[in-house]
Design an enzyme around this catalytic site. Structure first.
Site, mmCIF file in Angstrom:
data_model
loop_
_atom_site.group_PDB
_atom_site.id
_atom_site.type_symbol
_atom_site.label_atom_id
_atom_site.label_comp_id
_atom_site.label_asym_id
_atom_site.label_seq_id
_atom_site.Cartn_x
_atom_site.Cartn_y
_atom_site.Cartn_z
ATOM 1 N N TYR A 202 14.677 57.369 28.105
ATOM 2 C CA TYR A 202 15.587 57.355 29.247
ATOM 3 C C TYR A 202 16.896 58.059 28.899
ATOM 4 O O TYR A 202 17.475 57.849 27.824
ATOM 5 C CB TYR A 202 15.908 55.923 29.695
ATOM 6 C CG TYR A 202 17.038 55.883 30.708
ATOM 7 C CD1 TYR A 202 16.813 56.296 32.022
ATOM 8 C CD2 TYR A 202 18.332 55.516 30.339
ATOM 9 C CE1 TYR A 202 17.845 56.324 32.943
ATOM 10 C CE2 TYR A 202 19.370 55.534 31.258
ATOM 11 C CZ TYR A 202 19.117 55.942 32.560
ATOM 12 O OH TYR A 202 20.143 55.981 33.465
ATOM 13 N N HIS A 232 27.277 63.857 40.850
ATOM 14 C CA HIS A 232 28.091 62.649 40.719
ATOM 15 C C HIS A 232 29.568 62.903 41.031
ATOM 16 O O HIS A 232 30.363 61.963 41.026
ATOM 17 C CB HIS A 232 27.946 62.069 39.308
ATOM 18 C CG HIS A 232 26.644 61.344 39.099
ATOM 19 N ND1 HIS A 232 25.437 61.897 39.393
ATOM 20 C CD2 HIS A 232 26.375 60.101 38.612
ATOM 21 C CE1 HIS A 232 24.470 61.045 39.106
ATOM 22 N NE2 HIS A 232 25.011 59.941 38.636
ATOM 23 N N ASN A 345 29.291 58.381 31.490
ATOM 24 C CA ASN A 345 28.930 56.967 31.445
ATOM 25 C C ASN A 345 29.953 56.189 30.623
ATOM 26 O O ASN A 345 30.089 56.417 29.422
ATOM 27 C CB ASN A 345 27.541 56.811 30.813
ATOM 28 C CG ASN A 345 26.717 55.760 31.508
ATOM 29 O OD1 ASN A 345 27.268 54.846 32.114
ATOM 30 N ND2 ASN A 345 25.405 55.869 31.418
ATOM 31 N N TYR A 431 62.896 24.647 40.245
ATOM 32 C CA TYR A 431 61.783 25.036 39.375
ATOM 33 C C TYR A 431 61.848 26.497 38.932
ATOM 34 O O TYR A 431 61.410 26.833 37.833
ATOM 35 C CB TYR A 431 60.452 24.799 40.093
ATOM 36 C CG TYR A 431 60.068 23.350 40.257
ATOM 37 C CD1 TYR A 431 60.829 22.321 39.713
ATOM 38 C CD2 TYR A 431 58.923 23.007 40.967
ATOM 39 C CE1 TYR A 431 60.473 20.998 39.877
ATOM 40 C CE2 TYR A 431 58.543 21.688 41.136
ATOM 41 C CZ TYR A 431 59.331 20.677 40.587
ATOM 42 O OH TYR A 431 58.964 19.368 40.754
ATOM 43 N N ARG A 434 64.219 26.050 35.987
ATOM 44 C CA ARG A 434 63.871 25.030 34.999
ATOM 45 C C ARG A 434 62.461 25.232 34.422
ATOM 46 O O ARG A 434 62.216 24.922 33.250
ATOM 47 C CB ARG A 434 63.990 23.654 35.656
ATOM 48 C CG ARG A 434 63.666 22.492 34.744
ATOM 49 C CD ARG A 434 64.118 21.141 35.281
ATOM 50 N NE ARG A 434 64.114 21.015 36.717
ATOM 51 C CZ ARG A 434 63.417 20.081 37.383
ATOM 52 N NH1 ARG A 434 62.638 19.238 36.726
ATOM 53 N NH2 ARG A 434 63.501 19.988 38.698
ATOM 54 N N PHE A 485 27.963 49.920 29.466
ATOM 55 C CA PHE A 485 28.760 50.636 30.463
ATOM 56 C C PHE A 485 29.377 49.707 31.501
ATOM 57 O O PHE A 485 30.257 50.110 32.247
ATOM 58 C CB PHE A 485 27.878 51.646 31.210
ATOM 59 C CG PHE A 485 26.631 51.016 31.772
ATOM 60 C CD1 PHE A 485 26.676 50.200 32.884
ATOM 61 C CD2 PHE A 485 25.403 51.224 31.156
ATOM 62 C CE1 PHE A 485 25.529 49.601 33.377
ATOM 63 C CE2 PHE A 485 24.253 50.636 31.648
ATOM 64 C CZ PHE A 485 24.322 49.819 32.767
ATOM 65 N N GLU A 570 20.871 49.214 40.130
ATOM 66 C CA GLU A 570 22.185 48.768 39.631
ATOM 67 C C GLU A 570 22.678 47.693 40.601
ATOM 68 O O GLU A 570 23.515 47.939 41.471
ATOM 69 C CB GLU A 570 23.128 49.968 39.538
ATOM 70 C CG GLU A 570 22.606 51.003 38.545
ATOM 71 C CD GLU A 570 23.222 52.383 38.699
ATOM 72 O OE1 GLU A 570 24.147 52.542 39.527
ATOM 73 O OE2 GLU A 570 22.770 53.306 38.005
#
Length: 620
Positions: A202, A232, A345, A431, A434, A485, A570
């Site tokens: 792969y 991409h 990646n 607050y 303090r 990744f 994915e």
């Protein structure tokens, strides 16, 4: 001292820079809406230069500034073609060149200093063995660069966040050691062996995502690399800043230098050349889901490496990547097997943007400690809440450190405050005074936690698949498809950071309200003489409230969301890109919130005169 680390924000004149220059912003009168005005310091004088044609080079700005100076009766020996420029932003400066196009490097109301080049004559060349004297010319630009142009060895293991932020400024060089190149060659040999022997792995000779079952023939592997980069490149939105792009490029070099990606060593060397020549691709900020890595932004980074898309460099400004690379003596990279996937990646977009958010959040923390200490004194607060004994019995690290900062800054035997010794009206503080150690202490601990995550992440292998050399007891090398990744670690950390800094903003806005409210502060309403005639800090408080409210909407953790992508392959993603961008947005908002509070505190201090606060706080 914590107070010495206080930053100057753009909203706070004067702006102090590392060069020692102090400038104030003034809004010049404009007769045309398309006129850019630049604040210029030249030869010790401050002038404003209007720019109508922003397509001219900075040499035009220098020529115009020199002419205006001489027209006012000041002699100026500087030549417009013998100078360079320092552009100031916050407490830092950047070197820009006379050949840069104005619209590419400057914005309206920017501040620059024009500096004359210094020439050294008759300098002995260290390489001259025969004692010959050679003439050399060295500009101050070069000497400034040599101070900062140190070479950083990228080995994949020793990059830290401080160095990463320095790299984003430009003027730095990267290198790869022989050891790193050796590791890269070893894992590259494994990939080439897989291709030569026809093994199916792969990411080496298959499609990607749902298409991983498709086997790609050897004669198509180069096409596969270009195709994955081009397909991409689907990002949208505004471009990353040049600083963030430098960080992203440096981070990608660093992860590849770990030598577990199987890419060609030539690819890493090419990216180093791009960084060293400051050739920065155009990278849209939107489009990553943070798993399988920051695919779209990294694809745009790789697109520039192969000479496609848009690119910027100091010598060319923005242009076509092919032309920008050529102008800097770089040939577009020729992809080889697995180089495409190895380029895109990882979590480098999340880390590049998130690192800036973290860096600026740390400065915000210092600022709020200083400002709150000042307001504690102005509002006649009590020091008992910061007593060391109180925090020893609830010993959270951040809480103890914040309390210690108050003891260092506020009234003490070493640094007495005249204001503190005045009569107090309340026996107990609100607050937001303090409880600062208990509230901001956990913000400090969160910042430290996030820094730990990032220190690990930027030196981690976030590629896929991973290429391992032969291990002891194992005969063969391994190529493993896994999930490094996935951006959940930095995504979660940045969501924590956004929530943590919101506490700083919440408390800041409430203290500002107390300063402006005469029933709480015993000061004039909205901190101004003649309230009613003047509105004082009435609307700055509204601005603070608006920003605090906006930040609340940014606190929803994007890492809690997920969308299945790649046809279900994915099926869980981190959404870390948005975690990083909204964290940075929240921190930028916080800087303005704190700037307003600090201005108000300094104004309130004037109403306590002639009494003085402590020496460290007076130094603010």
């Amino acid at each position: 001292m914590v107070w010495k680390e206080l930053r100057s924000f753009e909203d706070l004149p004067p702006i102090e820079t590392k060069s020692g220059l102090a400038m104030k912003r003034h809004t010049p009168l404009r007769t045309e809406t398309n006129v850019m005005c630049v604040h210029v310091k030249i030869d010790g004088h401050n002038i404003v230069v209007p720019i109508i044609n922003q397509l001219q080079s900075l040499s035009h700005l220098a020529r115009e500034a020199i002419q205006r100076l001489e027209d006012s009766g000041v002699d100026c020996d500087m030549a417009h073609d013998q100078c360079y420029f320092k552009k100031f932003h916050r407490d830092e400066f950047y070197i820009i060149k006379p050949s840069d196009i104005i619209k590419d490097v400057l914005s309206d109301d920017d501040m620059v200093e024009i500096v004359a080049r210094k020439v050294k004559r008759k300098e002995r060349s260290p390489a001259s063995d025969d004692g010959r004297v050679e003439e050399s010319e060295e500009s101050e630009e070069c000497s400034v660069s040599h101070e900062s142009e140190q070479t950083i060895d990228m080995d994949g293991s020793s990059l830290d966040l401080d160095i990463l932020m320095l790299l984003s400024k430009g003027g730095w060089q990267l290198s790869l050691s022989e050891e790193t190149m050796g590791r890269l060659a070893e894992t590259r040999g494994i990939v080439e062996g897989i291709v030569d022997k026809g093994y199916i792995k792969y990411g080496v000779n298959t499609g990607f995502g749902l298409l991983s079952r498709v086997v790609v023939e050897n004669d198509k592997l180069v096409d596969l690399q270009y195709n994955i980069v081009r397909s991409h490149c689907a990002g949208v939105g505004e471009a990353l800043s040049l600083e963030a792009t430098r960080r992203m490029l440096a981070l990608r070099i660093n992860v590849l230098a770990k030598a577990y990606s199987g890419c060609s060593p030539d690819l890493v060397e090419h990216m180093v050349r791009m960084f060293n020549k400051d050739c920065l691709p155009y990278i849209p900020a939107q489009g990553t889901v943070g798993a399988s890595g920051d695919l779209a932004p990294l694809a745009h980074l790789a697109q520039g490496a192969i000479g496609e898309g848009k690119m910027w460099s100091p010598s060319t400004g923005w242009g076509d990547a092919l032309e920008v690379l050529a102008a800097n003596g770089i040939t577009p990279y020729q992809m080889k097997a697995k180089d495409g996937l190895s380029s895109i990646n990882g979590t480098q977009f999340i880390c590049a943007v998130g690192a800036e958010a973290l860096h600026r959040a740390k400065h915000c923390l210092n600022t709020t400690l200083v400002t709150c200490s000042l307001i504690l004194d102005i509002l006649f607060g009590h020091m008992e809440a910061f007593d060391e004994r109180v925090h020893e019995i609830r010993p959270h690290s951040g809480q103890q450190r914040v309390a210690a900062a108050f003891r260092a800054l506020c009234h003490s035997a070493k640094y007495p405050s005249e204001i503190y010794e005045l009569e107090k009206h309340d026996v107990q503080d609100p607050y937001t005074l303090r409880c600062v150690p208990q509230v901001i202490g956990v913000t400090l601990d969160t910042i430290n936690f996030v820094e730990g995550i990032f220190s690990t992440e930027i030196n981690s292998v976030t590629d896929n698949p991973l290429v391992f050399g032969p291990l002891e007891g194992h005969k063969d090398a391994d190529v493993i498809s896994a999930g490094n990744f996935h951006g959940q670690y930095p995504a979660k950390a940045l969501d924590y950071l956004t929530i943590a800094v919101q506490d700083i903003g919440n408390m800041s806005e409430r203290r500002l309200e107390r300063l402006c409210n005469p029933t709480c502060s015993n000061l004039p309403a909205f901190l101004v003489e003649s309230p009613g005639l003047n509105s004082g800090f009435m609307i700055p408080h509204c601005t603070s409230a608006a920003l605090v409210s906006e930040n609340k909407t940014l606190c929803f953790p994007s890492s809690a969301d997920t969308q299945s992508t790649s046809a279900g392959k994915e099926d869980h993603v981190s959404m870390g890109g948005w975690s990083a961008r909204k964290a940075l947005k929240a921190v930028k908002n916080l800087e303005n919130i704190l700037a307003i509070e600090l201005l108000a505190a300094c104004q309130a201090l004037e109403f306590r005169r002639p009494h003085h606060t402590t020496e460290p706080l007076e130094a603010v």
